[in-house]
Design a protein around this motif. Structure first.
Motif, PDB file in Angstrom:
ATOM      1  N   GLY A   1      -0.757   9.944   8.850  1.00 32.79           N
ATOM      2  CA  GLY A   1      -0.936  10.102  10.307  1.00 32.79           C
ATOM      3  C   GLY A   1      -2.212  10.316  10.767  1.00 32.79           C
ATOM      4  O   GLY A   1      -2.447  10.367  11.964  1.00 32.79           O
TER       5      GLY A   1
ATOM      6  N   ASN B   1      11.504   1.452   7.918  1.00 32.01           N
ATOM      7  CA  ASN B   1      10.108   2.261   7.658  1.00 32.01           C
ATOM      8  C   ASN B   1       9.081   1.978   9.089  1.00 32.01           C
ATOM      9  O   ASN B   1       8.312   1.425   8.908  1.00 32.01           O
ATOM     10  CB  ASN B   1       9.362   1.358   6.490  1.00 32.01           C
ATOM     11  CG  ASN B   1       8.111   2.393   5.832  1.00 32.01           C
ATOM     12  OD1 ASN B   1       7.623   3.124   6.295  1.00 32.01           O
ATOM     13  ND2 ASN B   1       7.837   1.801   4.500  1.00 32.01           N
TER      14      ASN B   1
ATOM     15  N   ASN C   1      -0.265  -2.560  14.126  1.00 27.01           N
ATOM     16  CA  ASN C   1      -1.837  -2.078  14.609  1.00 27.01           C
ATOM     17  C   ASN C   1      -2.780  -3.114  13.732  1.00 27.01           C
ATOM     18  O   ASN C   1      -3.898  -3.154  14.542  1.00 27.01           O
ATOM     19  CB  ASN C   1      -2.051  -0.684  14.294  1.00 27.01           C
ATOM     20  CG  ASN C   1      -1.154   0.064  15.235  1.00 27.01           C
ATOM     21  OD1 ASN C   1      -0.770  -0.201  16.386  1.00 27.01           O
ATOM     22  ND2 ASN C   1      -0.655   1.211  14.810  1.00 27.01           N
TER      23      ASN C   1
ATOM     24  N   GLY D   1      -4.684   7.453  10.230  1.00 24.50           N
ATOM     25  CA  GLY D   1      -5.208   6.233  10.416  1.00 24.50           C
ATOM     26  C   GLY D   1      -5.674   5.612   8.941  1.00 24.50           C
ATOM     27  O   GLY D   1      -6.459   4.544   9.037  1.00 24.50           O
TER      28      GLY D   1
ATOM     29  N   TYR E   1       0.762  -1.296  -0.027  1.00 27.83           N
ATOM     30  CA  TYR E   1       0.042  -0.032  -0.021  1.00 27.83           C
ATOM     31  C   TYR E   1       0.900   1.297  -0.207  1.00 27.83           C
ATOM     32  O   TYR E   1       1.932   1.085   0.301  1.00 27.83           O
ATOM     33  CB  TYR E   1      -0.783  -0.077   1.189  1.00 27.83           C
ATOM     34  CG  TYR E   1       0.080  -0.341   2.702  1.00 27.83           C
ATOM     35  CD1 TYR E   1       0.683   0.388   3.299  1.00 27.83           C
ATOM     36  CD2 TYR E   1      -0.208  -1.733   2.898  1.00 27.83           C
ATOM     37  CE1 TYR E   1       1.409   0.146   4.385  1.00 27.83           C
ATOM     38  CE2 TYR E   1       0.614  -2.049   3.964  1.00 27.83           C
ATOM     39  CZ  TYR E   1       1.361  -1.230   4.774  1.00 27.83           C
ATOM     40  OH  TYR E   1       1.977  -1.525   5.855  1.00 27.83           O
TER      41      TYR E   1
ATOM     42  N   VAL F   1       0.201   5.773   0.673  1.00 25.10           N
ATOM     43  CA  VAL F   1      -0.925   6.561   0.969  1.00 25.10           C
ATOM     44  C   VAL F   1      -0.214   8.366   0.642  1.00 25.10           C
ATOM     45  O   VAL F   1       0.786   8.346   0.963  1.00 25.10           O
ATOM     46  CB  VAL F   1      -1.342   6.698   2.607  1.00 25.10           C
ATOM     47  CG1 VAL F   1      -2.180   8.071   3.065  1.00 25.10           C
ATOM     48  CG2 VAL F   1      -2.334   5.583   2.644  1.00 25.10           C
TER      49      VAL F   1
ATOM     50  N   ARG G   1      -9.522   2.756  17.572  1.00 29.64           N
ATOM     51  CA  ARG G   1      -8.762   3.337  16.371  1.00 29.64           C
ATOM     52  C   ARG G   1      -9.708   3.444  15.126  1.00 29.64           C
ATOM     53  O   ARG G   1      -9.233   4.082  14.145  1.00 29.64           O
ATOM     54  CB  ARG G   1      -7.698   2.285  15.702  1.00 29.64           C
ATOM     55  CG  ARG G   1      -6.461   2.105  16.727  1.00 29.64           C
ATOM     56  CD  ARG G   1      -5.607   1.139  16.567  1.00 29.64           C
ATOM     57  NE  ARG G   1      -4.296   1.148  17.287  1.00 29.64           N
ATOM     58  CZ  ARG G   1      -3.534   2.055  17.286  1.00 29.64           C
ATOM     59  NH1 ARG G   1      -3.348   3.104  16.427  1.00 29.64           N
ATOM     60  NH2 ARG G   1      -2.307   2.157  17.952  1.00 29.64           N
TER      61      ARG G   1
ATOM     62  N   ALA H   1      -4.024   4.402   6.492  1.00 32.76           N
ATOM     63  CA  ALA H   1      -3.289   3.126   5.725  1.00 32.76           C
ATOM     64  C   ALA H   1      -3.944   2.041   6.748  1.00 32.76           C
ATOM     65  O   ALA H   1      -4.163   0.824   6.214  1.00 32.76           O
ATOM     66  CB  ALA H   1      -1.873   3.102   5.834  1.00 32.76           C
ATOM     67  N   THR H   2      -3.953   2.232   7.925  1.00 33.25           N
ATOM     68  CA  THR H   2      -4.581   1.061   8.917  1.00 33.25           C
ATOM     69  C   THR H   2      -5.805   0.623   8.728  1.00 33.25           C
ATOM     70  O   THR H   2      -6.009  -0.437   8.533  1.00 33.25           O
ATOM     71  CB  THR H   2      -4.283   1.635  10.330  1.00 33.25           C
ATOM     72  OG1 THR H   2      -2.898   2.195  10.794  1.00 33.25           O
ATOM     73  CG2 THR H   2      -4.561   0.401  11.458  1.00 33.25           C
TER      74      THR H   2
HETATM   75  N1  ACO Z   1       8.162   6.204  13.799  1.00 31.86           N
HETATM   76  C1  ACO Z   1       7.230   5.482  14.437  1.00 31.86           C
HETATM   77  N2  ACO Z   1       5.876   5.329  14.227  1.00 31.86           N
HETATM   78  C2  ACO Z   1       5.674   6.260  13.373  1.00 31.86           C
HETATM   79  C3  ACO Z   1       6.336   7.112  12.729  1.00 31.86           C
HETATM   80  C4  ACO Z   1       7.922   7.260  13.113  1.00 31.86           C
HETATM   81  N3  ACO Z   1       8.612   7.976  12.589  1.00 31.86           N
HETATM   82  N4  ACO Z   1       5.633   8.025  11.791  1.00 31.86           N
HETATM   83  C5  ACO Z   1       4.397   7.638  11.940  1.00 31.86           C
HETATM   84  N5  ACO Z   1       4.235   6.640  12.705  1.00 31.86           N
HETATM   85  C6  ACO Z   1       3.063   5.723  13.131  1.00 31.86           C
HETATM   86  C7  ACO Z   1       1.901   6.794  13.456  1.00 31.86           C
HETATM   87  O1  ACO Z   1       2.125   7.081  14.851  1.00 31.86           O
HETATM   88  C8  ACO Z   1       0.840   5.434  13.298  1.00 31.86           C
HETATM   89  O2  ACO Z   1       0.790   4.734  14.561  1.00 31.86           O
HETATM   90  P1  ACO Z   1      -0.332   4.775  15.563  1.00 31.86           P
HETATM   91  O3  ACO Z   1      -1.543   4.931  15.181  1.00 31.86           O
HETATM   92  O4  ACO Z   1       0.229   3.658  16.445  1.00 31.86           O
HETATM   93  O5  ACO Z   1      -0.035   6.184  16.248  1.00 31.86           O
HETATM   94  C9  ACO Z   1       1.305   4.804  12.235  1.00 31.86           C
HETATM   95  O6  ACO Z   1       2.767   5.150  11.963  1.00 31.86           O
HETATM   96  C10 ACO Z   1       0.744   5.235  10.889  1.00 31.86           C
HETATM   97  O7  ACO Z   1      -0.668   4.627  10.884  1.00 31.86           O
HETATM   98  P2  ACO Z   1      -1.421   5.367   9.715  1.00 31.86           P
HETATM   99  O8  ACO Z   1      -1.900   6.676  10.004  1.00 31.86           O
HETATM  100  O9  ACO Z   1      -2.713   4.496   9.573  1.00 31.86           O
HETATM  101  O10 ACO Z   1      -0.838   5.181   8.202  1.00 31.86           O
HETATM  102  P3  ACO Z   1      -0.563   6.373   7.168  1.00 31.86           P
HETATM  103  O11 ACO Z   1      -2.142   6.657   6.623  1.00 31.86           O
HETATM  104  O12 ACO Z   1       0.119   7.569   7.776  1.00 31.86           O
HETATM  105  O13 ACO Z   1       0.238   5.725   5.788  1.00 31.86           O
HETATM  106  C11 ACO Z   1       2.061   4.688   5.182  1.00 31.86           C
HETATM  107  C12 ACO Z   1       1.320   5.061   6.527  1.00 31.86           C
HETATM  108  C13 ACO Z   1       1.186   3.953   4.137  1.00 31.86           C
HETATM  109  C14 ACO Z   1       3.628   4.050   5.603  1.00 31.86           C
HETATM  110  C15 ACO Z   1       2.250   6.051   4.367  1.00 31.86           C
HETATM  111  O14 ACO Z   1       3.476   6.982   5.074  1.00 31.86           O
HETATM  112  C16 ACO Z   1       3.204   5.858   2.895  1.00 31.86           C
HETATM  113  O15 ACO Z   1       2.483   5.754   1.986  1.00 31.86           O
HETATM  114  N6  ACO Z   1       4.324   5.799   2.901  1.00 31.86           N
HETATM  115  C17 ACO Z   1       5.484   5.660   1.685  1.00 31.86           C
HETATM  116  C18 ACO Z   1       5.002   4.560   1.014  1.00 31.86           C
HETATM  117  C19 ACO Z   1       5.043   3.169   1.934  1.00 31.86           C
HETATM  118  O16 ACO Z   1       6.171   3.115   2.917  1.00 31.86           O
HETATM  119  N7  ACO Z   1       4.261   2.124   1.751  1.00 31.86           N
HETATM  120  C20 ACO Z   1       4.403   0.920   2.606  1.00 31.86           C
HETATM  121  C21 ACO Z   1       5.279   0.151   1.980  1.00 31.86           C
HETATM  122  S1  ACO Z   1       5.662  -1.625   3.066  1.00 31.86           S
HETATM  123  C22 ACO Z   1       4.296  -2.367   2.364  1.00 31.86           C
HETATM  124  O17 ACO Z   1       3.210  -2.065   1.621  1.00 31.86           O
HETATM  125  C23 ACO Z   1       3.754  -3.600   3.285  1.00 31.86           C
END
Ligand code: ACO
Length: 211
Positions: free
Chosen positions: A121, A153, A162, A123, A113, A115, A207, A125-126
């Motif tokens: 940040g 990552n 989560n 929720g 995935y 986003v 969540r 992707a979760t």
């Molecule tokens: N360190 C630790 N946790 C972090 C950090 C950090 N630096 N930054 C964010 N988080 C946590 C958040 O607190 C949250 O956790 P929580 O709900 O327990 O507080 C979680 O990461 C993010 O959850 P969401 O808000 O549901 O995720 P989001 O919609 O922000 O999407 C994603 C996350 C998909 C990784 C997005 O940042 C993205 O697209 N990144 C670039 C592409 C990528 O990495 N894709 C995933 C590749 S791996 C795979 O596909 C299996």
């Protein structure tokens, strides 16, 4: 059973702090949004994605989408993948894919995935992973779903944790990502590990809520 159970279907809605998340099949008219977001978000996406054979902007030019979308939808009709758009409040904001669906004694697939950077940040992707897992284990009829993620990552690892994934080990130099062979953490989940649905578990943990 149909060769493509669970396709094409809409999933959700599910409310998280960013808004209401729904998933739907990719479509031809996603071209301009897909291209604009992918080119704008290169720095956000490139460190985590498989290395491509052509430059980023060329790979994400608006004219690339029709053939990419067509081949993904063709694979989906054959039951091999489920390529879905993540919508936030009705707007395209990323994609989630169940890939490499293998039937028979494996009955397994991976999930991946992304986003858009301006909605992270909250929720999204979760929620998308939870909706996808429930679909994979029910309508699609899979037994196991796995994912691989770079150890660095942190946000994606939090998403997988989560959603209830279990870490299974470190795959050394597993995938060519961002120009080098990168280690990846392997996570997995089988249907027996879900006493209620993944979405129910998120709702009970506070969540997400039903929209
Ligand atoms: N360190 C630790 N946790 C972090 C950090 C950090 N630096 N930054 C964010 N988080 C946590 C958040 O607190 C949250 O956790 P929580 O709900 O327990 O507080 C979680 O990461 C993010 O959850 P969401 O808000 O549901 O995720 P989001 O919609 O922000 O999407 C994603 C996350 C998909 C990784 C997005 O940042 C993205 O697209 N990144 C670039 C592409 C990528 O990495 N894709 C995933 C590749 S791996 C795979 O596909 C299996």
């Amino acid at each position: 059973m149909s060769v493509h159970p669970g396709w094409p279907e809409k999933l959700g809605p599910l409310r998280v702090s960013a808004g209401v998340v729904t998933l739907r099949p990719i479509r031809l008219r996603d071209a301009s949004t897909w291209s604009r977001l992918r080119i704008r978000d290169r720095e956000h996406l490139e460190p985590w994605e498989p290395t491509g054979e052509s430059p980023w902007d060329a790979r994400h030019h608006v004219t690339v989408w029709p053939s990419l979308c067509g081949s993904l939808r063709s694979e989906a009709r054959k039951g091999r993948i489920l390529p879905l758009v993540i919508e936030l409040d009705g707007n395209y904001c990323g994609q989630i894919t169940i890939g490499n669906i293998v039937r028979g004694a494996l009955c397994s697939a991976w999930v991946g995935y992304w986003v858009a950077s301006d909605v992270t940040g909250g929720g999204v992707a979760t929620a998308a992973v939870a909706l996808t897992l429930d679909h994979a284990f029910s309508r699609v009829g899979l037994h196991r779903v796995e994912a691989t993620v770079r150890p660095e990552n942190s946000s994606s690892r939090a998403v997988l944790h989560n959603a209830g994934f279990r870490e299974e080990g470190l795959l050394r130099r597993y995938l060519d990502v961002d120009g080098q062979w990168r280690d990846h953490v392997l996570v997995g989940m089988t249907v027996e590990e879900i006493p209620i649905t993944v979405v129910d578990r998120l709702v009970r943990a506070g969540r997400a809520s039903w929209a």
